[in-house]
Design an enzyme around this catalytic site. Structure first.
Site, PDB file in Angstrom:
ATOM      1  N   ARG A 103       3.099 -11.265 -10.125  1.00 16.50           N
ATOM      2  CA  ARG A 103       3.958 -12.155  -8.818  1.00 16.50           C
ATOM      3  C   ARG A 103       2.622 -10.864  -7.607  1.00 16.50           C
ATOM      4  NH1 ARG A 103       9.080  -9.099  -9.112  1.00 16.50           N
ATOM      5  NH2 ARG A 103       8.397  -6.604  -9.004  1.00 16.50           N
ATOM      6  N   CYS A 107      -2.467 -13.542  -0.426  1.00 18.03           N
ATOM      7  CA  CYS A 107      -3.072 -12.931   0.626  1.00 18.03           C
ATOM      8  C   CYS A 107      -2.185 -13.410   2.090  1.00 18.03           C
ATOM      9  CB  CYS A 107      -3.989 -13.411   1.289  1.00 18.03           C
ATOM     10  SG  CYS A 107      -5.059 -13.416   2.853  1.00 18.03           S
ATOM     11  N   ASN A 141       9.918 -10.542  -0.905  1.00 18.48           N
ATOM     12  CA  ASN A 141      10.171 -10.060  -1.894  1.00 18.48           C
ATOM     13  C   ASN A 141       9.693  -8.855  -1.289  1.00 18.48           C
ATOM     14  OD1 ASN A 141      12.416  -9.471  -4.268  1.00 18.48           O
ATOM     15  ND2 ASN A 141      10.668  -8.261  -5.136  1.00 18.48           N
ATOM     16  N   GLU A 142       9.996  -7.675  -1.620  1.00 23.36           N
ATOM     17  CA  GLU A 142       9.158  -6.461  -1.232  1.00 23.36           C
ATOM     18  C   GLU A 142       7.492  -6.210  -0.617  1.00 23.36           C
ATOM     19  OE1 GLU A 142       9.333  -4.339  -5.173  1.00 23.36           O
ATOM     20  OE2 GLU A 142      11.532  -4.214  -4.815  1.00 23.36           O
ATOM     21  N   CYS A 148      -6.180  -6.797   1.406  1.00 23.42           N
ATOM     22  CA  CYS A 148      -6.862  -8.127   1.215  1.00 23.42           C
ATOM     23  C   CYS A 148      -8.848  -7.812   2.036  1.00 23.42           C
ATOM     24  CB  CYS A 148      -6.330  -8.921   1.150  1.00 23.42           C
ATOM     25  SG  CYS A 148      -7.053 -10.913   0.752  1.00 23.42           S
ATOM     26  N   CYS A 150     -10.691 -11.069   1.659  1.00 19.71           N
ATOM     27  CA  CYS A 150     -11.124 -11.482   1.563  1.00 19.71           C
ATOM     28  C   CYS A 150     -11.301 -12.235   3.559  1.00 19.71           C
ATOM     29  CB  CYS A 150      -9.586 -12.946   1.447  1.00 19.71           C
ATOM     30  SG  CYS A 150      -8.574 -13.140   2.828  1.00 19.71           S
ATOM     31  N   GLU A 299      18.961  -4.217  -4.411  1.00 21.49           N
ATOM     32  CA  GLU A 299      18.557  -4.087  -5.711  1.00 21.49           C
ATOM     33  C   GLU A 299      19.261  -3.275  -5.717  1.00 21.49           C
ATOM     34  OE1 GLU A 299      15.002  -4.970  -6.676  1.00 21.49           O
ATOM     35  OE2 GLU A 299      15.154  -7.091  -5.431  1.00 21.49           O
TER      36      GLU A 299
HETATM   37  C1  GAL Z   1      12.361  -4.478  -7.627  1.00 26.06           C
HETATM   38  C2  GAL Z   1      11.803  -5.598  -7.443  1.00 26.06           C
HETATM   39  C3  GAL Z   1      12.050  -6.810  -8.808  1.00 26.06           C
HETATM   40  C4  GAL Z   1      12.297  -6.581  -9.563  1.00 26.06           C
HETATM   41  C5  GAL Z   1      13.052  -4.804  -9.659  1.00 26.06           C
HETATM   42  C6  GAL Z   1      12.729  -3.858 -11.669  1.00 26.06           C
HETATM   43  O1  GAL Z   1      11.049  -4.282  -7.082  1.00 26.06           O
HETATM   44  O2  GAL Z   1      12.202  -6.422  -5.998  1.00 26.06           O
HETATM   45  O3  GAL Z   1      12.071  -8.141  -8.111  1.00 26.06           O
HETATM   46  O4  GAL Z   1      11.248  -6.019 -10.497  1.00 26.06           O
HETATM   47  O5  GAL Z   1      11.818  -4.479  -8.937  1.00 26.06           O
HETATM   48  O6  GAL Z   1      11.313  -3.811 -11.879  1.00 26.06           O
HETATM   49 ZN    ZN Z   2      -6.286 -12.517   2.931  1.00 24.99          ZN
END
Ligand code: GAL
Ligand code: ZN
Length: 674
Positions: A103, A107, A141-142, A148, A150, A299
Site C-alpha cells: 500500500r 506518487c 491514510n498516514e 519520489c 519520477c 487509531e
Molecule cells: C496504522 C495504519 C493502519 C494499520 C495499523 C496497524 O499505521 O494506519 O491501517 O495498518 O497501522 O498496522
Molecule cells: Zn513522483
C-alpha cells in the site's frame, strides 16, 4: 467526547454486519471509520462505481445509532489504476519503480493519481456528502513525504527550486555547489538526489526534503478542497503517523479542521526501555500542538501488534484502558480503536483488534468496554475541557530533517534529545505544550527551544522579544550553526543568539558515547554525553562546569539575565538526573508548579474549563506506584470518593481522575453518575 472503532465491512461476510453493529452499540461505541482502503470495491474497474455495499454498511451501522467517518481511498490505488497508468507508482532513488501490492504505492505528483483520485473523491463526496450518518472525512491514510524520483517529481522539484532561487547562479551560490564540481550550468541538469548517498550536498538534500514535504501538504490540500466543496459543513481531518517524520505536519494540517493521530504505544516497554516509555506522551503532546487544540485518535492500540515485525507483547491487563485514557488526558476528544475485529485475511492478520479471530469478547474487549462506559458516563464532565500549560517546547521538522541529514555525533538524535527534556518536565509533573517553532509563544512562562541548528532573524527576534518581556528561555547546544539553506554560518555560536545568551562557544567536542562529568551549582555531579560545548560566558553566569578531560572547570551551562527575563544555555546533552535537577531550578525561577518526584511511568496532566478541572493521574507501568497529591478538595471521577490530597497508591495500569471545581462543576460530576 466519544468512542469509536475502525471497521472494514468489505472484509467480512455481509451476514455479520448487523450483529457487529448491534454489538458496537452495546459496547457504547458511537463512531465508526470506514472505507479508507476500499478503492477496488468502490471503483472495481475504471469509471465503474459501486457504492451499494457501502450504502448498506452505513445503513446497518446508522440503524444502530452509529455515526460514520469516511476515508478517501487514495492510499491504496487499485490494480487497474497502477496497471493502466503506471505514473501512479513512485520511483526510488535508484530509479526503480515501486511494485504495487502492499500500500502507499503512489506518487503525490502523478497526474493520473490526481485525476482518478479527484474523481473517486468527487463521486464519494457527491454520494455521501449530505448523508446525515456521515459526520466527517479522513483524507488518505498516514500521509508521509515519500521521496519520489519520477519524472513528474523531478520536473516539479526543478520548478520549486526556480521559484525559490530564481536563477541558477543563485542556486549554485546558496547551495555551495562549487564543492566537488557540483555546479549546474543548465536547469535541465538539476535532478532529485538520485543514488541516495548521505554525502550529497546537504543544502540540496534539505531542499529536497522540503519539496517532498510541500508536495504531501499540497496533496492533502487538494483532497480537502474537494471534500469541502461537495460535503460542506462536515469536518475534514487526517490521521497522522507518530514521530519522527520528515514531512512538516504543521503545513500538512493547514487544510484540516483538527489533527488526528494513530496511537500505538510500544507494548514491550514497561520494564526496560525508558525512552520508549515516554515516547507516547510526547507524540500526543506534539499532536495537540499541530493545530494547538484538542484532537482525535483515529487509531488506538487494541491488541497485540504484528505484521510489520514479529509480534510484540500483548498489552498487559489494564493497558488498553489506560492508554486510551492517556490519549484523553493529553487532549484527545474522540478515541477510535483500531480495529473492531482482528483480520482473518491479508497482511495484517496479526495486528490484533478488540476481538480476536474467534470473535468472542475476551480480556481486551472487556477492558475497552469499561473505558467506553467510563467515557460515556464522564462525557459531560470532559466536554469543553482543554490543557492550559505554562511551558512550551518549540519543535521543528526542518531541524529534525537537517539533523537526520548530518547526524552531529554518535548517539545524537534530535527527537531523542528533545524527548529527554520533555521527559524531564514530565517527571516533575509539569505538562508541556509542544508547538511549531514558527508559532507564537509569547504568552508562556517558560519556553524551551532546543537545538535551533538552522537559524534566521525571525526566530532570533521573537526569542529576544520574549525574553525582554520577562520570559524565561532555555537554549541548548547546536543552536545557530547554520542558515536556513543548511550552510554553516561564519560567526561564533550560538550566532544570532550569542548576545541574548550572554555566552559563546569557545570550542566544541562531539564526545558521542564517551560520557563526561559535569558539576551543577548544587555541587552534585552528573553525566553528559554526545556533545560538549566549551563555553566562555560574557554577561552570563556559570551554572555548571565540566569535571572531566581538557575542558574541566570550563562552563557547560550558563544563565544570562536580560531585563526581567533570563536565558539558560545548556552546552551539552544531559542525562536524566541532570535534566531533572536543572529543570527544577529553571521551573522554580519561572514560577511553574511542579512536584518533586513523579514516579517513573506515572503521568500527570490537567484538563480544565470554567468551573472545573480534571487532574489525570495514570500509572502506565507494570508496578504499583505511590504519589503525593497536593492538598485540596477532590472527587474521584472514577470511584466517586472524596479526597483531600495526600499519598495515593496506583496499581499497574490504574487511572485516577480527580475533579476539583465549583458547585456547578461538581454538579456535572453528579449528573454523570446517574
Ligand atoms: C496504522 C495504519 C493502519 C494499520 C495499523 C496497524 O499505521 O494506519 O491501517 O495498518 O497501522 O498496522
Ligand atoms: Zn513522483
Amino acid at each position: 467526547m466519544k468512542v469509536g472503532v475502525d471497521y472494514y465491512p468489505e472484509h467480512w461476510d455481509v451476514a455479520m454486519w448487523e450483529q457487529d453493529a448491534r454489538q458496537m452499540r452495546e459496547a457504547g461505541i458511537k463512531i465508526v471509520r470506514l472505507a479508507e482502503f476500499a478503492w477496488s470495491r468502490l471503483e472495481p474497474t475504471e469509471g465503474q462505481f459501486d457504492f451499494d455495499w457501502l450504502d448498506r454498511a452505513i445503513a446497518v451501522l446508522s440503524g444502530q445509532g452509529l455515526e460514520v467517518v469516511l476515508g478517501t481511498p487514495t492510499a491504496t490505488p487499485p490494480v487497474w489504476l497502477t496497471t493502466d497508468y503506471p505514473d501512479v507508482l513512485p520511483v526510488d532513488n535508484k530509479g526503480h519503480t515501486h511494485y504495487a501490492g502492499v500500500r502507499l504505492h503512489r506518487c503525490y505528483n502523478s497526474p493520473s493519481l490526481r485525476k482518478y483520485g479527484a474523481r473517486i473523491i468527487e463521486k464519494l463526496t457527491q454520494h455521501y456528502g449530505s448523508n446525515p450518518a456521515v459526520i466527517g472525512w479522513q483524507t488518505d491514510n498516514e500521509l508521509a513525504a515519500n521521496d519520489c524520483h519520477c519524472e513528474n517529481c523531478t520536473r516539479k522539484f526543478r520548478s520549486w527550486l526556480q521559484e525559490k532561487y530564481k536563477t541558477l547562479p543563485e542556486l549554485n551560490r546558496e547551495w555551495g555547489t562549487v564543492v566537488w564540481s557540483g555546479e549546474y550550468s543548465d536547469w535541465a541538469q538539476v535532478k532529485t538526489p538520485l543514488g541516495g548517498s548521505p554525502f550529497l550536498n546537504p543544502s540540496f538534500l534539505l531542499d529536497f526534503r522540503r519539496f517532498s514535504s510541500d508536495t504531501v501538504a499540497d496533496f492533502n490540500r487538494f483532497q480537502a478542497a474537494l471534500l469541502r466543496e461537495n460535503s460542506p459543513g462536515k469536518f475534514v481531518t487526517h490521521n497522522l503517523w507518530g514521530y519522527p517524520v520528515s514531512a512538516d505536519y504543521y503545513d500538512m494540517f493547514d487544510s484540516m479542521d483538527f489533527a488526528s493521530v494513530d496511537y500505538y504505544p510500544a507494548t514491550d516497554l514497561l520494564d526496560d526501555s525508558k525512552s520508549r516509555m515516554y515516547h507516547g506522551a510526547l507524540t500526543l503532546d506534539l499532536t495537540r500542538g499541530v493545530k494547538q487544540k484538542n484532537f482525535w485518535v483515529m487509531e488506538q492500540l487494541s491488541g497485540t501488534p504484528g505484521c510489520w515485525y514479529p509480534m510484540s507483547r500483548t498489552p498487559f491487563p489494564g493497558m488498553i484502558r489506560a492508554y486510551a485514557w492517556q490519549s484523553v488526558s493529553r487532549g484527545a476528544d474522540t478515541i477510535v480503536q483500531f480495529r473492531w475485529r482482528s483480520a482473518r485475511i491479508g497482511a495484517e492478520q496479526f495486528w490484533h483488534g478488540l476481538l480476536d479471530h474467534h470473535g468472542e469478547p475476551g480480556r481486551r474487549y472487556k477492558e475497552f468496554v469499561q473505558f467506553s462506559e467510563e467515557v460515556n458516563r464522564l462525557a459531560p464532565l470532559l466536554e469543553g475541557t482543554t490543557l492550559d500549560n505554562d511551558v512550551a517546547m518549540l519543535f521543528s521538522h526542518e531541524q529534525l530533517n537537517a539533523f537526520q541529514i548530518q547526524p552531529q555525533a554518535d548517539g545524537f538524535d534530535y527527537l531523542t534529545n528533545f524527548k529527554s527534556l520533555h521527559t524531564g518536565l514530565m517527571s516533575m509533573g509539569v505538562s508541556t505544550d509542544v508547538l511549531n517553532w514558527r508559532s507564537d509563544f509569547q504568552g508562556y512562562k517558560l519556553v524551551i527551544a532546543p537545538m535551533l541548528y538552522l537559524i534566521n532573524d525571525e526566530i532570533a527576534d521573537k526569542l529576544r522579544e520574549y525574553v525582554s518581556n520577562g520570559g524565561k528561555l532555555v537554549l541548548t547546544t547546536r543552536t545557530g550553526v547554520k542558515n536556513m539553506n543548511n550552510v554553516c554560518l561564519p560567526n561564533r555560536l550560538p550566532n544570532l543568539l550569542t548576545e541574548l545568551a550572554g555566552v559563546y562557544v569557545d570550542e566544541y567536542d562531539p564526545v558521542g558515547k564517551d560520557t563526561q562529568k559535569i558539576l551543577l551549582q548544587n555541587d552534585q555531579a552528573y553525566s553528559c554525553s554526545q556533545w560538549c560545548d566549551v563555553l566562555t560566558p560574557v554577561t552570563a553566569e556559570t551554572i555548571a562546569t565540566y569535571e572531566s578531560e581538557y575542558f574541566a572547570d570550563r562552563a557547560a551551562i550558563t544563565r544570562n539575565v536580560v531585563c526581567a527575563g533570563s536565558v539558560y544555555y545548556i552546552g551539552t546533552i544531559l542525562d536524566a538526573d541532570a535534566n531533572r535537577a536543572l529543570l527544577r531550578r529553571i521551573a522554580s525561577e519561572a514560577g511553574i508548579d511542579f512536584q518533586l518526584n513523579v514516579p517513573e511511568g506515572v503521568e500527570v496532566t490537567t484538563r480544565s474549563t470554567e468551573g472545573r478541572s480534571l487532574r489525570f493521574i495514570l500509572n502506565l507501568s507494570k508496578d504499583s506506584k505511590v504519589l503525593s497529591i497536593p492538598k485540596g478538595d477532590y472527587v474521584s471521577a472514577i470511584s466517586g470518593d472524596r479526597l483531600q490530597g495526600g499519598i495515593i497508591e496506583l496499581q499497574p495500569g490504574e487511572v485516577e481522575i480527580l475533579v476539583q471545581g465549583t458547585e456547578e462543576g461538581y454538579s456535572k460530576l453528579w449528573q454523570s453518575r446517574n
